[in-house]
Design a protein around this motif. Structure first.
Motif, mmCIF file in Angstrom:
data_model
loop_
_atom_site.group_PDB
_atom_site.id
_atom_site.type_symbol
_atom_site.label_atom_id
_atom_site.label_comp_id
_atom_site.label_asym_id
_atom_site.label_seq_id
_atom_site.Cartn_x
_atom_site.Cartn_y
_atom_site.Cartn_z
ATOM 1 N N GLN A 85 0.830 -1.207 0.000
ATOM 2 C CA GLN A 85 0.000 0.000 0.000
ATOM 3 C C GLN A 85 0.863 1.255 0.000
ATOM 4 O O GLN A 85 0.532 2.254 -0.656
ATOM 5 N N ALA A 86 1.974 1.206 0.726
ATOM 6 C CA ALA A 86 2.893 2.349 0.740
ATOM 7 C C ALA A 86 3.516 2.550 -0.632
ATOM 8 O O ALA A 86 3.745 3.693 -1.064
ATOM 9 N N LYS B 27 0.933 4.347 -2.737
ATOM 10 C CA LYS B 27 0.854 5.772 -2.399
ATOM 11 C C LYS B 27 2.056 6.543 -2.935
ATOM 12 O O LYS B 27 1.952 7.722 -3.280
ATOM 13 N N GLU C 209 -2.193 0.937 -8.580
ATOM 14 C CA GLU C 209 -3.262 0.735 -7.607
ATOM 15 C C GLU C 209 -4.241 -0.333 -8.068
ATOM 16 O O GLU C 209 -4.697 -1.164 -7.270
#
Length: 462
Positions: A288-289, A292, A298
């Motif tokens: 997830q990092a 981001k 994504e």
């Protein structure tokens, strides 16, 4: 179930003392001589034997050798008088876990050694259970460890294995993500089909693309014949993509199309082929990092992270280090034809206090190196760690400053151990290496001081 401990000592005061010390936490059996000890030993599978060296009808060391011939993995502590320390040290070399001098002066140290001995016995029993699982012929990978963190991870793995969905495994390097992927495959309905794995971080983009998709003859320079890719070879089975976060943006896009359309084409071909494999991915960075930060797509993340399972680092697996070390010790003894072991109390302490930044893989390499370089016999802490290979043990460094001490947040036993070892080293330095002079300076009887220094590996010969 409380551990079973056999206490063999003809001295009534010692028996009463140990009974009061251990009765609340263990199931005790008492024997006053070798004859009674043999009878009780034959009737019960003891977790630990506390043996006096001088018995009315036998020598305690000889009796332990006799009992160990019956049960080679017997864990025992020898209780000895000051005059018998040399024999006790020799007994430790023969496989006795530790020796304690009488009268007992440091009750905390005695309790700590008994606790470590019981941990070693439990590790032996865990290894026996694992061996039984390996001998069932199921070919499932065995994950060593029963800590709460590992039990939770294993429960998640078993829960999702039978559901044909994509799984993302996250965790630091060396935590066993590849083993977890094999377990998922082994417990799934696809277990009879191929299992293939690829390290996405270890290959250039073009090579990884051809490895996954395959290629036709003449598709590029060097493509002398048509070759099936892993998407094709894994048909009906499981494909494990390790270090998925290192995949290039181009290949991320290509993989997304494969997962969306359930189809792919070989490089240099226009023929669409059906994709039928279960995808398991792994990463040592939180994905997830990476999303981001813009380094990972994504839409692909949501495709592969249907279920995310985090493999815990070794520092969070309280109680698993010793069983893992024993597992690796047995494996490398068999591999190299050695008879190293068992671990001494100092070695157990060192293993459990080491930070293990490299997790299980670092522990495995540590034991492999120890077995390869160390001769047969007990393994002490000085055999485990050598400069240039492993960092000093957390909480046992000599002479930490105030800031370092506060950061370490040592427990009482760790702080006490750190102080005692530091004190002994400085004391011996002040006495210019003379143990008798060190005893005079400290006010500790020479024999007691020697035993304590031997425990910390500060002196090795009397």
């Amino acid at each position: 179930m409380p551990p079973k401990i056999l206490i063999v000592d003809d001295d009534r005061h010692t028996r009463v003392f140990l009974e009061r010390l251990l009765a609340k936490t263990a199931e005790l059996s008492l024997a006053v001589d070798a004859r009674e000890a043999r009878q009780r030993f034959a009737a019960t599978d003891f977790n630990l034997v506390l043996m006096d060296q001088c018995l009315p009808d036998a020598n305690g060391i000889d009796l332990l050798r006799e009992l160990r011939r019956q049960r080679p993995r017997l864990v025992a502590i020898l209780m000895t008088g000051f005059a018998d320390v040399r024999d006790a040290v020799a007994a430790v070399r023969d496989g006795v876990f530790d020796y304690q001098t009488k009268p007992f002066e440091d009750i905390d140290a005695l309790e700590a050694v008994i606790g470590k001995a019981l941990e070693l016995d439990q590790a032996y029993r865990d290894i026996d259970t694992l061996r039984a699982q390996l001998n069932t012929g199921t070919h499932l990978p065995v994950i060593v460890g029963q800590s709460p963190a590992m039990a939770y991870a294993q429960a998640q793995l078993q829960r999702v294995a039978g559901i044909d969905i994509t799984v993302l495994l996250e965790g630091e390097s060396g935590t066993g993500k590849d083993l977890a992927a094999k377990l998922i495959h082994g417990l799934s309905a696809r277990s009879g089909q191929p299992y293939l794995e690829v390290n996405c971080g270890g290959l250039p983009e073009t090579l990884l693309e051809s490895l996954l998709f395959g290629f036709e003859k003449g598709a590029f320079t060097g493509a002398g014949q048509a070759t099936a890719g892993y998407f094709e070879k894994a048909h009906g089975g499981t494909l494990f993509l390790d270090e998925i976060a290192d995949m290039s943006p181009k290949l991320q896009s290509s993989l997304l199309r494969v997962l969306q359309d359930n189809s792919y084409t070989r490089i240099g071909s226009a023929q669409t082929r059906k994709a039928d494999f279960r995808l398991v991915c792994a990463t040592n960075r939180p994905l997830q990092a990476e999303v981001k930060a813009g380094r990972f797509r994504e839409d692909l993340y949501y495709r592969i992270a249907v279920v995310t399972i985090v493999m815990p680092p070794l520092r969070e697996r309280s109680g698993d280090i010793l069983p893992l070390a024993m597992h690796f010790l047995e494996a490398f003894n068999a591999k190299f034809g050695r008879h190293c072991g068992p671990f001494t109390p100092a070695a157990v302490e060192a293993l459990e206090h080491h930070p293990w930044e490299g997790n299980v893989r670092q522990l495995q390499h540590c034991i492999e190196r120890t077995v390869a370089l160390h001769g047969d016999g007990p393994i002490d802490d000085i055999h485990l760690f050598s400069e240039g290979f492993d960092a000093p043990r957390a909480g046992l460094e000599l002479g930490p400053g105030p800031a370092e001490s506060s950061q370490a947040a040592l427990g009482y036993q760790d702080a006490r151990a750190s102080f005692e070892r530091d004190y002994m080293v400085r004391l011996l330095e002040a006495a210019h290496g003379n143990v008798s002079e060190a005893a005079r300076l400290s006010g500790i009887p020479r024999q007691n001081l020697y035993v304590r220094m031997k425990r910390w590996g500060i002196v090795t010969e009397r």
